[in-house]
Design a protein around this motif. Structure first.
Motif, PDB file in Angstrom:
ATOM      1  N   GLN A 174     -12.604  -6.164 -78.297  1.00  0.00           N
ATOM      2  CA  GLN A 174     -12.604  -5.557 -76.971  1.00  0.00           C
ATOM      3  C   GLN A 174     -11.771  -6.424 -76.036  1.00  0.00           C
ATOM      4  OE1 GLN A 174     -16.476  -3.971 -75.512  1.00  0.00           O
ATOM      5  NE2 GLN A 174     -17.363  -4.912 -77.345  1.00  0.00           N
ATOM      6  N   PRO A 175     -11.036  -5.815 -75.105  1.00  0.00           N
ATOM      7  CA  PRO A 175     -10.264  -6.627 -74.159  1.00  0.00           C
ATOM      8  C   PRO A 175     -11.191  -7.453 -73.277  1.00  0.00           C
ATOM      9  CG  PRO A 175     -10.307  -4.327 -73.465  1.00  0.00           C
ATOM     10  CD  PRO A 175     -10.925  -4.368 -74.835  1.00  0.00           C
ATOM     11  N   GLY A 176     -10.802  -8.697 -73.030  1.00  0.00           N
ATOM     12  CA  GLY A 176     -11.599  -9.568 -72.181  1.00  0.00           C
ATOM     13  C   GLY A 176     -11.510  -9.188 -70.712  1.00  0.00           C
ATOM     14  N   ILE A 177     -12.383  -9.754 -69.915  1.00  0.00           N
ATOM     15  CA  ILE A 177     -12.442  -9.408 -68.491  1.00  0.00           C
ATOM     16  C   ILE A 177     -11.157  -9.799 -67.771  1.00  0.00           C
ATOM     17  CG2 ILE A 177     -13.551 -11.581 -67.793  1.00  0.00           C
ATOM     18  CD1 ILE A 177     -15.201  -9.909 -65.787  1.00  0.00           C
ATOM     19  N   GLY A 178     -10.505 -10.869 -68.224  1.00  0.00           N
ATOM     20  CA  GLY A 178      -9.272 -11.294 -67.573  1.00  0.00           C
ATOM     21  C   GLY A 178      -8.165 -10.265 -67.699  1.00  0.00           C
ATOM     22  N   ILE A 179      -7.985  -9.712 -68.903  1.00  0.00           N
ATOM     23  CA  ILE A 179      -6.962  -8.679 -69.112  1.00  0.00           C
ATOM     24  C   ILE A 179      -7.299  -7.429 -68.311  1.00  0.00           C
ATOM     25  CG2 ILE A 179      -6.159  -6.989 -70.827  1.00  0.00           C
ATOM     26  CD1 ILE A 179      -5.817  -9.193 -72.790  1.00  0.00           C
ATOM     27  N   LEU A 180      -8.571  -7.045 -68.295  1.00  0.00           N
ATOM     28  CA  LEU A 180      -8.981  -5.847 -67.559  1.00  0.00           C
ATOM     29  C   LEU A 180      -8.703  -5.999 -66.068  1.00  0.00           C
ATOM     30  CD1 LEU A 180     -12.376  -5.248 -69.406  1.00  0.00           C
ATOM     31  CD2 LEU A 180     -10.280  -3.905 -69.673  1.00  0.00           C
TER      32      LEU A 180
ATOM     33  N   CYS B 247      -8.198  -0.546 -74.033  1.00  0.00           N
ATOM     34  CA  CYS B 247      -8.275  -1.218 -75.333  1.00  0.00           C
ATOM     35  C   CYS B 247      -7.487  -2.522 -75.291  1.00  0.00           C
ATOM     36  CB  CYS B 247      -7.710  -0.326 -76.430  1.00  0.00           C
ATOM     37  SG  CYS B 247      -8.598   1.218 -76.678  1.00  0.00           S
ATOM     38  N   LEU B 248      -7.609  -3.273 -76.374  1.00  0.00           N
ATOM     39  CA  LEU B 248      -6.871  -4.523 -76.472  1.00  0.00           C
ATOM     40  C   LEU B 248      -5.370  -4.273 -76.594  1.00  0.00           C
ATOM     41  CD1 LEU B 248      -7.088  -7.641 -76.760  1.00  0.00           C
ATOM     42  CD2 LEU B 248      -7.179  -7.273 -79.242  1.00  0.00           C
ATOM     43  N   SER B 249      -4.987  -3.200 -77.309  1.00  0.00           N
ATOM     44  CA  SER B 249      -3.579  -2.876 -77.524  1.00  0.00           C
ATOM     45  C   SER B 249      -3.473  -1.417 -77.944  1.00  0.00           C
ATOM     46  CB  SER B 249      -2.976  -3.766 -78.621  1.00  0.00           C
ATOM     47  OG  SER B 249      -3.549  -3.440 -79.877  1.00  0.00           O
TER      48      SER B 249
ATOM     49  N   SER C 176      -2.753  10.079 -75.650  1.00  0.00           N
ATOM     50  CA  SER C 176      -1.549   9.373 -75.213  1.00  0.00           C
ATOM     51  C   SER C 176      -1.910   7.902 -75.070  1.00  0.00           C
ATOM     52  CB  SER C 176      -1.028   9.920 -73.883  1.00  0.00           C
ATOM     53  OG  SER C 176      -0.717  11.295 -73.985  1.00  0.00           O
ATOM     54  N   LEU C 177      -1.087   7.027 -75.653  1.00  0.00           N
ATOM     55  CA  LEU C 177      -1.403   5.604 -75.733  1.00  0.00           C
ATOM     56  C   LEU C 177      -0.346   4.800 -74.983  1.00  0.00           C
ATOM     57  CD1 LEU C 177      -2.143   5.506 -79.588  1.00  0.00           C
ATOM     58  CD2 LEU C 177      -3.687   6.188 -77.738  1.00  0.00           C
ATOM     59  N   PHE C 178      -0.787   3.935 -74.067  1.00  0.00           N
ATOM     60  CA  PHE C 178       0.117   3.173 -73.212  1.00  0.00           C
ATOM     61  C   PHE C 178      -0.132   1.678 -73.379  1.00  0.00           C
ATOM     62  CE2 PHE C 178      -0.472   7.302 -71.402  1.00  0.00           C
ATOM     63  CZ  PHE C 178       0.777   7.668 -70.921  1.00  0.00           C
ATOM     64  N   SER C 179       0.946   0.923 -73.524  1.00  0.00           N
ATOM     65  CA  SER C 179       0.835  -0.523 -73.732  1.00  0.00           C
ATOM     66  C   SER C 179       1.243  -1.300 -72.484  1.00  0.00           C
ATOM     67  CB  SER C 179       1.727  -0.954 -74.897  1.00  0.00           C
ATOM     68  OG  SER C 179       1.755  -2.363 -75.008  1.00  0.00           O
TER      69      SER C 179
END
Length: 418
Positions: free
Chosen positions: A267-273, A48-50, A167-170
């Motif tokens: 949605q998270p962009g390809i760069g972050i992924l 996810c984005l965050s 469980s959520l991880f940042s």
């Protein structure tokens, strides 16, 4: 000045992220590859984005009746209960205890009502307390358990407590192994996960330009976070009437104020992924080992074994070092005067009680947050610096002529700045 928290990312990683945001490719493939790498073949992951975005998707997928209660660890990032409110749900705080702010089982028992549907357990400062009793209690009352592990990630193989429902991880700007954004969610129920994925697929994709601009901003932040440059910057800020929090706040804030859900629903962009996958596969765990080594040195020098025994948990990775003192403001000024940047609350706050349930005021959480000062102990610090900071806390350095009393447990009971 030793800054309170250094960005956990190298120059090569920043370059990787910059070019990864510009190169063409299929975003969906990048997301699937990242999720496969992290889920270790379990097919229970969603990028996810965050963490906030993942929590919003989860609440949408659950379709909880309006007016239902979401129980929160009393101390958490302020946006989390705001998201619950945006879904017409009622946030209810559950008191915490100990210097790791672990959820109090007795407080949880008192907080549960027939309207309680979800429990959000926050793991703060890098701590990973045992939540087995909490899980068992939640199961008795059919509560869906969500672990907020935004501050707790410390190794690629750790994916939270597998008995938790989610469980959520940042991997946001100031987190361990930052990818300048992005989050990973582990969700036990495949139907809920599928619904979350379907909801996310309808959202717009964050543009590559946004990541590129963030990388440029973080490049500046990384450059000024060196000891002497940041000291100069802090001195200039002081002359202009601005403190360190003012300087760092805008550079490290993930989301601006106002219209929160609109910002989250991307949605998270390809760069972050791409960058997040790269960070998971190349992260140097020796950084966390050194961080823990510094923390243990602080515990020993300050005599915290009895007053803050939670810090001795070997699972603690010390994203931040929480030090309890009766006079945090005075100690903060002393440490900053001698080159150690410290802070208190940051973006943490005590969740407000519902208007009709004022009995849930969470006095322990309020006291803990008021008495906690976060000390720097990141890998770039030297042992000499750690020792000097301890001497300042114990009033043994720079000719301090003050009366300092230590309790039998070792906690600072009185601090008088000179």
């Amino acid at each position: 000045m030793w800054i309170r928290l250094r960005l956990d990312i190298g120059w090569r990683d920043l370059c990787y992220g910059f070019f990864g945001s510009l190169l063409p490719g299929k975003r969906r493939v990048a997301q699937e590859t990242l999720e496969q790498v992290w889920s270790q073949g379990c097919s229970d992951a969603l990028a996810c984005l965050s963490v906030r975005s993942g929590f919003d998707l989860l609440l949408q997928a659950l379709k909880i009746p309006a007016g239902s209660e979401v129980l929160f660890s009393a101390v958490t990032v302020q946006d989390m209960p705001l998201i619950a409110k945006a879904h017409d749900l009622t946030p209810v705080p559950v008191d915490v205890s100990g210097s790791d702010y672990h959820l109090d089982p007795d407080a949880l028992r008192s907080a549960i009502t027939s309207r309680s549907k979800v429990l959000v357990v926050s793991h703060l400062f890098g701590a990973r307390p045992d939540i087995q009793e909490i899980l068992e209690l939640a199961r008795e009352h059919n509560l869906l358990v969500v672990e907020d592990c935004a501050q707790a990630w410390c190794e690629p193989g750790w994916r939270g407590n597998m008995q938790a429902d989610a469980s959520l991880f940042s991997f946001g700007t100031i987190k361990t192994a930052t990818a300048l954004g992005g989050a990973l969610c582990r969700v036990r129920d495949p139907d809920i996960l599928a619904h979350m994925r379907d909801l996310q697929n309808r959202e717009p994709v964050q543009t590559g330009r946004q990541l590129t601009l963030k990388i440029c901003k973080l490049t500046v932040l990384k450059a000024i976070s060196t000891k002497w440059i940041f000291g100069v910057l802090a001195a200039i800020g002081k002359r202009l009437g601005r403190n360190v929090d003012d300087i760092l706040g805008g550079l490290t804030r993930g989301f601006s104020e106002g219209n929160l859900l609109h910002q989250l629903r991307q949605q998270p962009g390809i760069g972050i992924l791409r960058l997040l996958k790269h960070r998971l596969q190349t992260y140097d765990s020796r950084r966390i080992n050194l961080r823990s080594k510094h923390a243990l040195r602080l515990i020993d020098k300050l005599g915290l074994e009895k007053s803050q025994p939670e810090l001795l948990d070997p699972r603690h990775s010390f994203w931040l070092f929480p030090f309890l003192t009766d006079q945090p403001d005075a100690l903060k000024r002393r440490l900053q005067k001698h080159g150690f940047d410290t802070t208190q609350r940051g973006r943490l706050a005590v969740v407000a009680s519902p208007p009709d349930q004022s009995n849930f005021n969470c006095p322990l959480a309020t006291e803990l947050l008021n008495q906690t000062l976060f000390l720097p102990c990141y890998p770039e610090m030297t042992e000499t610096a750690i020792d000097e900071m301890c001497e300042l806390i114990l009033c043994r350095k720079f000719g301090v002529a003050t009366e300092t009393e230590l309790s039998s447990q070792g906690r600072v009971k009185k601090f008088s700045p000179s």
